[in-house]
Design a protein around this motif. Structure first.
Motif, PDB file in Angstrom:
ATOM      1  N   ALA B 253       0.841  -1.199   0.000  1.00 41.19           N
ATOM      2  CA  ALA B 253       0.000   0.000   0.000  1.00 41.19           C
ATOM      3  C   ALA B 253       0.874   1.246   0.000  1.00 41.19           C
ATOM      4  O   ALA B 253       0.612   2.217  -0.723  1.00 41.19           O
ATOM      5  CB  ALA B 253      -0.931  -0.018   1.209  1.00 41.19           C
ATOM      6  N   LEU B 256       2.220   1.814  -3.487  1.00 41.46           N
ATOM      7  CA  LEU B 256       1.227   2.368  -4.408  1.00 41.46           C
ATOM      8  C   LEU B 256       1.056   3.859  -4.183  1.00 41.46           C
ATOM      9  O   LEU B 256       0.846   4.616  -5.128  1.00 41.46           O
ATOM     10  CB  LEU B 256      -0.130   1.687  -4.227  1.00 41.46           C
ATOM     11  CG  LEU B 256      -0.335   0.293  -4.818  1.00 41.46           C
ATOM     12  CD1 LEU B 256      -1.806  -0.079  -4.756  1.00 41.46           C
ATOM     13  CD2 LEU B 256       0.153   0.239  -6.263  1.00 41.46           C
ATOM     14  N   LYS B 257       1.136   4.258  -2.931  1.00 47.09           N
ATOM     15  CA  LYS B 257       0.940   5.683  -2.649  1.00 47.09           C
ATOM     16  C   LYS B 257       2.113   6.522  -3.161  1.00 47.09           C
ATOM     17  O   LYS B 257       1.942   7.669  -3.545  1.00 47.09           O
ATOM     18  CB  LYS B 257       0.742   5.897  -1.144  1.00 47.09           C
ATOM     19  CG  LYS B 257      -0.625   5.404  -0.680  1.00 47.09           C
ATOM     20  CD  LYS B 257      -0.795   5.555   0.830  1.00 47.09           C
ATOM     21  CE  LYS B 257      -1.631   4.419   1.367  1.00 47.09           C
ATOM     22  NZ  LYS B 257      -1.647   4.347   2.829  1.00 47.09           N
ATOM     23  N   ALA B 267      -1.794   4.597  -6.730  1.00 44.28           N
ATOM     24  CA  ALA B 267      -2.798   4.408  -5.683  1.00 44.28           C
ATOM     25  C   ALA B 267      -4.203   4.716  -6.175  1.00 44.28           C
ATOM     26  O   ALA B 267      -5.187   4.253  -5.605  1.00 44.28           O
ATOM     27  CB  ALA B 267      -2.481   5.288  -4.482  1.00 44.28           C
TER      28      ALA B 267
ATOM     29  N   LEU C 378      -7.231   1.329   3.442  1.00 49.18           N
ATOM     30  CA  LEU C 378      -5.831   1.339   3.017  1.00 49.18           C
ATOM     31  C   LEU C 378      -5.343   2.703   2.547  1.00 49.18           C
ATOM     32  O   LEU C 378      -4.170   2.855   2.203  1.00 49.18           O
ATOM     33  CB  LEU C 378      -5.623   0.306   1.886  1.00 49.18           C
ATOM     34  CG  LEU C 378      -5.943  -1.147   2.229  1.00 49.18           C
ATOM     35  CD1 LEU C 378      -5.894  -2.021   0.982  1.00 49.18           C
ATOM     36  CD2 LEU C 378      -4.962  -1.693   3.271  1.00 49.18           C
ATOM     37  N   LEU C 380      -6.090   4.153  -0.200  1.00 51.84           N
ATOM     38  CA  LEU C 380      -5.872   4.174  -1.646  1.00 51.84           C
ATOM     39  C   LEU C 380      -7.067   4.833  -2.336  1.00 51.84           C
ATOM     40  O   LEU C 380      -8.039   5.212  -1.697  1.00 51.84           O
ATOM     41  CB  LEU C 380      -5.685   2.744  -2.165  1.00 51.84           C
ATOM     42  CG  LEU C 380      -4.535   1.967  -1.515  1.00 51.84           C
ATOM     43  CD1 LEU C 380      -4.547   0.527  -1.970  1.00 51.84           C
ATOM     44  CD2 LEU C 380      -3.198   2.621  -1.850  1.00 51.84           C
ATOM     45  N   LEU C 381      -6.972   4.959  -3.633  1.00 52.92           N
ATOM     46  CA  LEU C 381      -8.040   5.504  -4.477  1.00 52.92           C
ATOM     47  C   LEU C 381      -8.335   6.965  -4.169  1.00 52.92           C
ATOM     48  O   LEU C 381      -9.344   7.507  -4.634  1.00 52.92           O
ATOM     49  CB  LEU C 381      -9.339   4.679  -4.335  1.00 52.92           C
ATOM     50  CG  LEU C 381      -9.298   3.264  -4.890  1.00 52.92           C
ATOM     51  CD1 LEU C 381     -10.594   2.538  -4.582  1.00 52.92           C
ATOM     52  CD2 LEU C 381      -9.053   3.289  -6.398  1.00 52.92           C
ATOM     53  N   ALA C 382      -7.490   7.588  -3.347  1.00 53.03           N
ATOM     54  CA  ALA C 382      -7.764   8.989  -2.979  1.00 53.03           C
ATOM     55  C   ALA C 382      -7.050   9.925  -3.954  1.00 53.03           C
ATOM     56  O   ALA C 382      -6.040   9.569  -4.526  1.00 53.03           O
ATOM     57  CB  ALA C 382      -7.290   9.263  -1.567  1.00 53.03           C
TER      58      ALA C 382
END
Lengths: 382, 375, 382, 375
Positions: B253, B256-257, B267, C378, C380-382
């Motif tokens: 994670a 990905l960020k 992300a 998590l 994510l997707l932000a």
């Protein structure tokens, strides 16, 4: 569909097999396999193949090839891998760089650079990836600054294989700033021996070392440009597209699966593992068909990006899965490395576990392949 | 029905988290990893430090004097093991507490008490049981004619070279299950380090007339005792693997960020985000099933089926997470500098040392059809 | 963690089981199961449970409940499903509509509407989905037009269950146009019997018929508003969030898997299928733990959207997989429907195959759950 | 090595595509589907039309007089079967051509020639072999004392009520494999339609002293002949399932392009797009492996392993595709009006009628270890 080889293909495969089955070649292969993670110099095997004109079968005779077809090239890849011969030097030098030169090189470039590769005396590398640009070449930072009638190249390239042994490499660099990220890139044939080029190892999980190659203002000229200035994106796309058949990945999957099948009987396995191997064997066979469909396409002068993407995606994913499932089924001994005295088959499955992660990354990641299939194949993501 | 961790186990988790905290964690991850290139790090000091810290917090006593109602202290140990997996700790801790459980299943005896005390104070034990099979007590073992020596060959024994003791279960030629405790530094104990995927501390152990300090004889039915002990080993290994997956997931994670590609943060892409969300769900699922196995063991229930299922689930999960997180790292993840390949290699080894998931499931399969209805 | 039930929970479960194990209840259940795809009226079973105060255990006594906890509610769901009693009327009326009324209803609304449901004499429906708005309530088209001190509702609602038998339903309608798609929605308690409401069947793969409900200017007043006007989005989010534990989905998975285990021994199966059932059994057990963790959270006054999403996602996916794997392992006979004279257990696994696809859609699709986990869980997707 | 379809098979594919074209396809999909609500459609006319069209284009003769070098005409039949699956055609076509193959494996004989001619001209055969097992020739069969009648019970026999003939293989009590051809309209033939998930034309067949028109006796080793015949059946069923998956996939892609959610087209979302891209790749993979099995059969190679692998792969694929495409349709997909549920139900039934994937793999498993290296 007729899956029987032509007589020419049969003969070529037999000739390659005969050579790779000799004691000398077996001994050299075993020696490499029992030193995991280390690399010597160029392999004698390549020179032996080169002597017989077997190493670059589809190249014209004038450049050291045998004037055979794309099928023979695929057969060589399959046989090298089946015999455990490290194939990366072949893939890079013959399949990628050779193809690039044949398609885009000047006569002078071809006569100078191709014959030593075909003889197995020289290898060539590829310098595309950068720390911030893996699959995404638009983000390239290596610069080619104008310098009289030439350029000076500066930048840092990572994850290249064989560049520590290579005489030259294809190198993508930005020649022109552009709003459009894929315009203004040029592919150069960069010599790797001169000062101004530093090659440092990036040790990694696999048997093939990566390198970090730093270019510090090394000078190149028009002579070293492959294709057209500023149109490197097209050159790279064409080469990587044509080279993308999945043939090497399915061959690896086959080798690893066969290693597990040889070392186990259906009885020695947990039943669910035996079932898994039957299913994976089907997947590997399908991977081979998908790969050879691309070879057929190339032979027929077609090129289908969706079929290529499917072949690469499937072979990569299947190969990675095979490495883990085959080593899992063969028991803990399968995890012993080639230099352990009790290793299975020179640690073939241990090496597979280390090589496997690269299969879904190299030659276009699985995600890039799925994007091609979804968009060009299914009309989605648009 | 209370699925949440008990307060004392939550406290324990926080305590371990603190000990293995952010400062130490990167060092711990690399403990016992011998890279093929460059000098092997001298991690003797950090290993000793971690061992002392764990001993100091009472880790080795968790099953010697468990909380009331906890027959085996497995819930606490599983909480501990999960945190150890999360930071990729490698060492003889789990083997050592399993040796305690084996001792505790024997009748009280001065020798037993002495050994338990020694363990509680920091002595370590390597379980010489890993031969790739799922039923290690069936591995061949020869008791010397006088009964005070043992002969056996075992492989993939973790940390054999630095443990104080070796625990050696097996079956003699005449079909009797026996288990010996042998001092590692005795004559007749021969070790050879494996070269293997994990590049860790796994050894081939050969015992040739090695002197036995203590023969373990469980109270009650020995067969049952060994089965249950294996169930406990599976429970703790499952917890370790759940933690390993959790650690790899966090790495993924974070990656990905950080990582941008084709002009956007990775992300934001749905496919990898969903992939990690699925893995995160599996981590929680495997965590809970592992805790259930521990609870069953702690409350005197038969935890063999659950432990086997939890191990198979956690092993598959750890392998998948290691594989997927390495992939998401791209080529960088494959370099020695990246922890992604470390998680992947460890996941591959650790998910198999007690038998592959399919073998473990096959071993417990009959219990599924014998099982009564749930509460 | 202590997975043993409390004495109260044990007693409640035993009482429910005793009732559901009676011959009368068994006979009614069997009758329903042997008429797949058809539906009669309200079940006597519900009335029997209602008579004993077992149907809405967690409701206050004044509204017909037993004043027990959320755990007993979950136990009832598990037992209904384990005994093959169609549970949708219970889920809709008691779990969703009842919860909504308890949280947002006025005393008058609660006293009027809850007791008949608790007695098993009335069911309530939910009218949220529309042809163009499934998971996406922001796209709602049903309009509530001001009409004096009330509104007139017009629109078309689809995929609602039990509305052909229900006296009233929760209905989401747009009261105010807004730039922000989730503002301006109001939840009404709409009577379903009057003229102006047309209920038409949408026959489907499952045993529960869907309905299309057309509202043609039916009049409602302030009395019929649940919660605050224009803040229906919050009401719906709260209810669906609290109801989302996965408990019903894991119970179904358990019933189907047990049906296969009962009808096969490990020996009668292909070994890989036996292995798959062992793995799936573990998944179902984990689904139960994830679901009960949400029940614990609710009991403790916590509510964790990530844990809820995990529980729903896992139970839905596992349940669907179990239906296919369990019926596949049990052989072709498993595909015989309840009205075939040779069906297995009143066609339990055939019905499972038809019910299974709904598990990954109902109560929030798997994709919506993954979005919650990836973003809130998590980062994510932000 | 040529992986591409031969020109004559590409032509055949186009021809079939035209016959089952866009106009007819929606009708064909609903053929033989008996919805639980509303009147069953009277599709006798369309069924007859499709049968005539297929017969007219020579479908039933594809293996009776195959192209030179094609021993069994399997490649052409597989191309045909794939297109049939794509439009969810249901009918006795595949059973009928398999009956031809069974007859062609017998010694020339006037009875045989007459039957083959009848089939080529449009007579249909239902293979009464589907008992859920993977080795139907082991199902019990009783030959009457005089040898001219047969007794047997078979289940899940497709289109038994409208086929002209029933093909009934089995094994007698004394262990002899025999296969009877029985006229469906004879006394002693009892049929009962199953109520089942597919809501299609599957029957329980009971033969009580039913008169046998022809006993099939393969030339050469009978055991081998039946194994190969099963391999051919698996090949064609695999092709049918590949087509079914392809049809479902197209439905799914179309749906994604139509459907909007949360303000955007679903087609733009990466997760479902990748999901379909994966399925599309599997469709091509299974297609090629099926063609390989057909090629092996056509060139006299042993196609048993490949056919089993292809069927298992195609069956899993069809099931997964039916499931995923139904999901992508949302609740709408579950209504009777949507073809998504139809693909799903058919995929579930058709992926199992010749045995579940795991059973089929188990059946061919020994052949994997016996296999020689590939060319």
């Amino acid at each position: 569909m007729d899956l029987a080889p032509t007589p020419e293909q049969r003969a070529y495969r037999d000739e390659v097999r005969a050579l790779l089955d000799t004691d000398e070649v077996r001994a050299e292969t075993a020696a490499v396999r029992t030193r995991p993670g280390t690399e010597g110099g160029l392999l004698d095997i390549y020179r032996r193949l080169g002597e017989r004109g077997l190493l670059a079968p589809n190249w014209p005779r004038e450049y050291g090839g045998s004037g055979l077809g794309i099928a023979e090239k695929a057969i060589l890849t399959e046989e090298l891998i089946a015999h455990g011969v490290p194939d990366i030097a072949h893939t890079l030098s013959v399949d990628i760089v050779g193809l690039a030169l044949l398609l885009y090189g000047t006569d002078r470039q071809k006569s100078r650079l191709l014959p030593p590769i075909a003889r197995g005396e020289s290898v060539a590398g590829v310098l595309f990836s950068e720390p911030e640009a893996g699959s995404d070449l638009g983000a390239l930072r290596t610069r080619a600054e104008r310098d009289g009638d030439g350029w000076r190249l500066s930048g840092r390239k990572v994850y290249s294989a064989k560049t520590q042994l290579a005489d030259f490499a294809l190198c993508a660099a930005r020649t022109t700033e552009s709003e459009v990220p894929f315009h203004g890139i040029t592919v150069f044939l960069v010599p790797l021996r001169p000062p101004g080029v530093a090659v440092e190892p990036l040790w990694n999980i696999g048997d093939e070392r990566f390198n970090e190659v730093t270019l510090s203002g090394i000078r190149v000229t028009e002579e070293d440009v492959l294709g057209t200035v500023d149109d490197g994106w097209g050159v790279i796309g064409e080469i990587l597209g044509l080279e993308r058949t999945g043939i090497e990945f399915q061959a690896k999957a086959r080798r690893w699966l066969d290693a597990a099948l040889e070392r186990t009987g259906a009885e020695g396995l947990a039943p669910a593992e035996a079932d898994r191997l039957v299913a994976l064997d089907a997947d590997v066979r399908a991977a081979r068909l998908l790969a050879w469909r691309c070879v057929d396409d190339l032979h027929a002068g077609r090129s289908d990006e969706v079929r290529s993407a499917m072949a690469k995606y499937w072979a990569g994913e299947t190969g990675r899965e095979v490495a883990l499932a085959a080593s899992g089924a063969a028991g803990l001994d399968a995890l012993l490395a080639g230099d352990d005295e009790e290793s299975l088959g020179h640690g073939v499955l241990e090496a597979a576990c280390r090589e496997a992660p690269g299969l879904t990354l190299a030659s276009g990641t699985s995600e890039v392949m799925l994007t091609v299939i979804a968009s060009a194949g299914l009309g989605l993501l648009a | 029905m209370d699925v949440t961790l008990a307060a004392e186990h939550q406290e324990l988790r926080e305590q371990v988290t603190e000990i293995l905290g952010d400062e130490l964690a990167p060092l711990i991850r690399r403990m016992a990893d011998r890279p093929r290139h460059g000098a092997a790090p001298d991690d003797a000091e950090i290993r000793a430090l971690v061992w002392q810290a764990l001993t100091g917090m009472g880790a080795l006593g968790l099953n010697q004097s468990p909380a009331p109602g906890d027959r085996r202290g497995l819930r606490g140990l599983a909480v501990l093991a999960e945190r150890l997996g999360e930071v990729l700790y490698q060492g003889p801790l789990l083997d050592t507490v399993l040796a305690s459980e084996a001792l505790l299943r024997c009748a009280p005896d001065p020798g037993r008490e002495r050994l338990l005390k020694e363990i509680a104070e920091g002595a370590s034990v390597a379980a010489a049981v890993r031969d790739g099979g799922v039923r290690p007590y069936d591995a061949p073992l020869a008791a010397g004619a006088t009964g005070d020596t043992v002969g056996a060959e075992r492989r993939f024994v973790g940390f054999a070279a630095e443990a104080d003791w070796l625990l050696v279960p097996g079956r003699t030629a005449d079909g009797v299950h026996r288990t010996a405790l042998v001092r590692r530094d005795q004559p007749g104990v021969h070790l050879r380090r494996h070269e293997e995927l994990g590049r860790g501390e796994l050894y081939a152990v050969r015992l040739a007339d090695a002197p036995v300090t203590f023969w373990l004889t469980p109270e009650g039915d020995a067969e049952t005792a060994w089965h249950e002990l294996i169930a406990s080993a599976r429970t703790l290994q499952a917890a370790y693997l759940v933690g390993l997956a959790r650690g790899a997931l966090r790495l993924g994670a974070d990656r990905l960020k950080e990582r941008r590609q084709f002009g956007g943060a990775l992300a934001k892409q749905q496919a990898p985000a969903f992939q990690l969300a699925r893995l995160a769900t599996r981590v929680d699922a495997a965590h809970l099933l592992t805790q259930q196995a521990a609870w069953e063991g702690d409350t005197g229930r038969d935890h063999r089926l659950t432990a086997g299922q939890a191990l198979a689930m956690a092993a598959t999960l750890a392998q998948d997470t290691g594989r997927d997180v390495l992939h998401l790292h791209g080529a960088h993840g494959m370099t020695d500098a990246s922890d992604a390949q470390l998680f992947y290699r460890r996941a591959t080894v650790e998910s198999r040392v007690l038998g592959s998931p399919a073998r473990v499931r096959a071993d417990v399969m009959p219990l599924l059809w014998e099982r009564g209805p749930a509460d």
